[in-house]
Design an enzyme around this catalytic site. Structure first.
Site, mmCIF file in Angstrom:
data_model
loop_
_atom_site.group_PDB
_atom_site.id
_atom_site.type_symbol
_atom_site.label_atom_id
_atom_site.label_comp_id
_atom_site.label_asym_id
_atom_site.label_seq_id
_atom_site.Cartn_x
_atom_site.Cartn_y
_atom_site.Cartn_z
ATOM 1 N N GLY A 137 30.435 52.219 -17.684
ATOM 2 C CA GLY A 137 30.397 53.645 -18.027
ATOM 3 C C GLY A 137 31.736 54.203 -18.482
ATOM 4 O O GLY A 137 31.893 55.407 -18.646
ATOM 5 N N GLY A 196 37.303 64.012 -18.454
ATOM 6 C CA GLY A 196 36.838 64.188 -17.070
ATOM 7 C C GLY A 196 36.599 65.652 -16.771
ATOM 8 O O GLY A 196 37.191 66.529 -17.392
ATOM 9 N N LYS A 242 42.095 64.807 -32.789
ATOM 10 C CA LYS A 242 43.140 65.412 -31.954
ATOM 11 C C LYS A 242 44.475 65.435 -32.694
ATOM 12 O O LYS A 242 45.223 66.415 -32.622
ATOM 13 C CB LYS A 242 43.255 64.638 -30.644
ATOM 14 C CG LYS A 242 41.983 64.712 -29.798
ATOM 15 C CD LYS A 242 41.985 63.665 -28.696
ATOM 16 C CE LYS A 242 40.664 63.636 -27.936
ATOM 17 N NZ LYS A 242 40.527 62.464 -27.051
ATOM 18 N N ASP A 294 38.044 59.909 -32.883
ATOM 19 C CA ASP A 294 38.338 60.916 -31.854
ATOM 20 C C ASP A 294 39.848 61.193 -31.809
ATOM 21 O O ASP A 294 40.282 62.357 -31.766
ATOM 22 C CB ASP A 294 37.828 60.401 -30.501
ATOM 23 C CG ASP A 294 38.201 61.301 -29.346
ATOM 24 O OD1 ASP A 294 37.586 62.374 -29.215
ATOM 25 O OD2 ASP A 294 39.130 60.948 -28.586
ATOM 26 N N VAL A 340 31.616 68.826 -17.902
ATOM 27 C CA VAL A 340 32.724 69.777 -18.037
ATOM 28 C C VAL A 340 32.257 71.202 -17.728
ATOM 29 O O VAL A 340 32.930 71.947 -17.001
ATOM 30 C CB VAL A 340 33.352 69.703 -19.449
ATOM 31 C CG1 VAL A 340 34.454 70.745 -19.594
ATOM 32 C CG2 VAL A 340 33.909 68.312 -19.710
HETATM 33 N N1 HSE Z 1 36.175 60.009 -25.553
HETATM 34 C C1 HSE Z 1 37.504 60.492 -25.384
HETATM 35 C C2 HSE Z 1 38.411 59.413 -24.842
HETATM 36 C C3 HSE Z 1 37.620 61.708 -24.514
HETATM 37 O O1 HSE Z 1 37.968 58.289 -24.625
HETATM 38 O O2 HSE Z 1 39.571 59.710 -24.649
HETATM 39 C C4 HSE Z 1 37.156 62.922 -25.231
HETATM 40 O O3 HSE Z 1 37.800 63.088 -26.448
#
Ligand code: HSE
Length: 430
Positions: free
Chosen positions: A189, A304, A207, A203, A15
């Site tokens: 990957g 990304g 958010k 994660d 990034v």
């Molecule tokens: N690892 C996260 C995802 C992206 O798979 O959406 C970054 O938060």
């Protein structure tokens, strides 16, 4: 043209390098839009010698990322180091404390420390921006903070983790089970070597808690997010859901009333006529329902280098323009401290799946637990013997309070008839 906005950048992974490339590629247009150029002046990363495909000689190199906050030539600091605490947090505190605007893509840090950092930004009269922290390139923070700012938001929900959506989409397309698909995603990957933060819903929860604060004017409460990941979804759940007209998606869902804030990450059944059912692979999507604007649907790449850099630089453009408004759309002092909502009173239809021993009375036992808890069954399917001789019972309930479903499952807990933990997935309502 006026003075450039001078930026110090911590973290030169995909990034960080993407941010440099984006500014190199679109710098002239960005300067016209921002009213002045945006210029990276200093960088910090772990390995100076690594080839990132960008020329670093034009920037000051700083070994300790926290030192960037004190870089005399920088007006704003960008943090792309990651981690809720440690160097990222030290840099955030130092930058805001030094009166520098701060941009981050770090969802974990914003989820855990956002209130403290917002307070520091407000008291220093500088910006704290985190568009890239939620759903990568999708401008959902701006969408809620600015575009939908005039609305009461009824609920905000969506697909907030690309890894989980990739795995669920592939499970559906190939009819294979979670473990196989995850292993393949890791080999290719698409999933991390340690996938637990993604797969177990953490994660997405980071958010969601950020979105919930913005949407409902509530103090961030990450610790109150109830989280279930996708490890226990089996191929048969996805097949049953499809037969019923649904797709399985890991959704973050939040709503609020005057009494409490509901925040949950959980696999759910999404009706095929809902746009979220058509969000495939690693794409992210967020729905926000406002009382005047109606349903907003944001969709795009959640990760990304290009999409995330796009969000980071959009924040820098705001700062270059002098847009320093409150990080949570209202001053920290105006955010409500809401307790977690009582989810027992939530009404909805649910999918329940049991893997049971194929013997007399098992179905009656399940039905009795439902009856005793006041859960009304809308449909029930039993599929024949699986490889180990067990059978699968999938139930869809009529609409009712969640507490009744919880009671029924509690009643069945530990029953020798059950071969595995029951699966419970709420059905997304319109
Ligand atoms: N690892 C996260 C995802 C992206 O798979 O959406 C970054 O938060």
């Amino acid at each position: 043209m006026t003075e450039p906005l001078r930026v110090a950048l911590a973290g030169l992974g995909t990034v960080g390098a993407g941010v440099v490339r984006l500014i190199d590629a679109n710098g002239e247009l960005i300067a016209r839009r921002a009213g002045r150029p945006i210029e990276v002046v200093a960088v910090s990363a772990r390995d100076r010698s690594k080839d990132r495909g960008i020329d670093l000689d034009r920037f000051d190199w700083v070994d300790d990322p926290a030192e960037l906050a004190r870089h005399p030539g920088a007006d704003a600091v960008v943090e792309l180091v990651g981690g809720a605490d440690g160097p990222a947090l030290a840099l955030a505190r130092a930058a805001l404390g030094a009166g520098k605007s701060f941009v981050t893509a770090n969802k974990a840090m914003v989820a855990h420390h956002g209130l403290e950092l917002a307070r520091a930004a407000e008291s220093g009269g500088v910006a704290l921006k985190y568009e890239a922290a939620v759903a990568g390139g999708i401008p959902v923070i701006k969408g809620l903070r600015e575009g939908a700012a005039a609305n009461v938001i009824d609920r905000v929900y969506g697909i907030l983790n690309g890894t989980c959506n990739f795995v669920l989409t592939k499970m559906e397309a190939e009819g294979r089970d979670f473990a196989e698909i995850l292993a393949e995603a890791q080999r290719l990957g698409y999933a991390e070597a340690d996938p637990s933060t993604d797969i177990d819903g953490v994660d997405a929860a980071h958010k969601l808690s950020i979105l919930a604060s913005l949407a409902f004017g509530a103090q961030p409460a990450f610790a109150d997010v109830v989280v279930t990941g996708i490890r226990n979804v089996i191929a048969a759940d996805i097949a049953e859901a499809a037969a019923l007209g649904y797709r399985v998606r890991l959704l973050g869902m939040a709503d609020a009333d005057g009494k409490g804030l509901f925040q949950r990450v959980q696999p759910m059944l999404v009706p095929l006529d809902h746009p979220l059912a058509h969000v495939l692979h690693s794409t992210n999507a967020v729905v926000a329902e406002g009382n005047f604007v109606g349903r907003l649907f944001f969709q795009g790449a959640g990760a990304g280098d290009g999409p995330t850099a796009s969000a980071v630089v959009a924040d820098l453009i705001d700062i270059a323009r002098g847009e320093f408004g409150p990080p949570y759309a209202m001053p920290v002092e105006a955010l409500a401290a809401l307790p977690p909502a009582d989810s027992g009173e939530r009404r909805g239809r649910d999918y329940l799946r049991f893997t049971v021993a194929d013997k007399v009375g098992v179905l009656a036992e399940i039905a009795a637990a439902m009856r005793d808890a006041g859960v009304s069954i809308e449909s029930l399917m039993q599929r024949g013997a699986m490889a180990d001789g067990s059978v699968l019972v999938a139930i869809v309930t009529h609409e009712g309070p969640e507490r009744c479903v919880a009671q029924a499952l509690e009643k069945l807990r530990g029953s020798p008839s059950l071969k595995s933990e029951p699966m419970w997935m709420p059905i997304l309502s319109d």
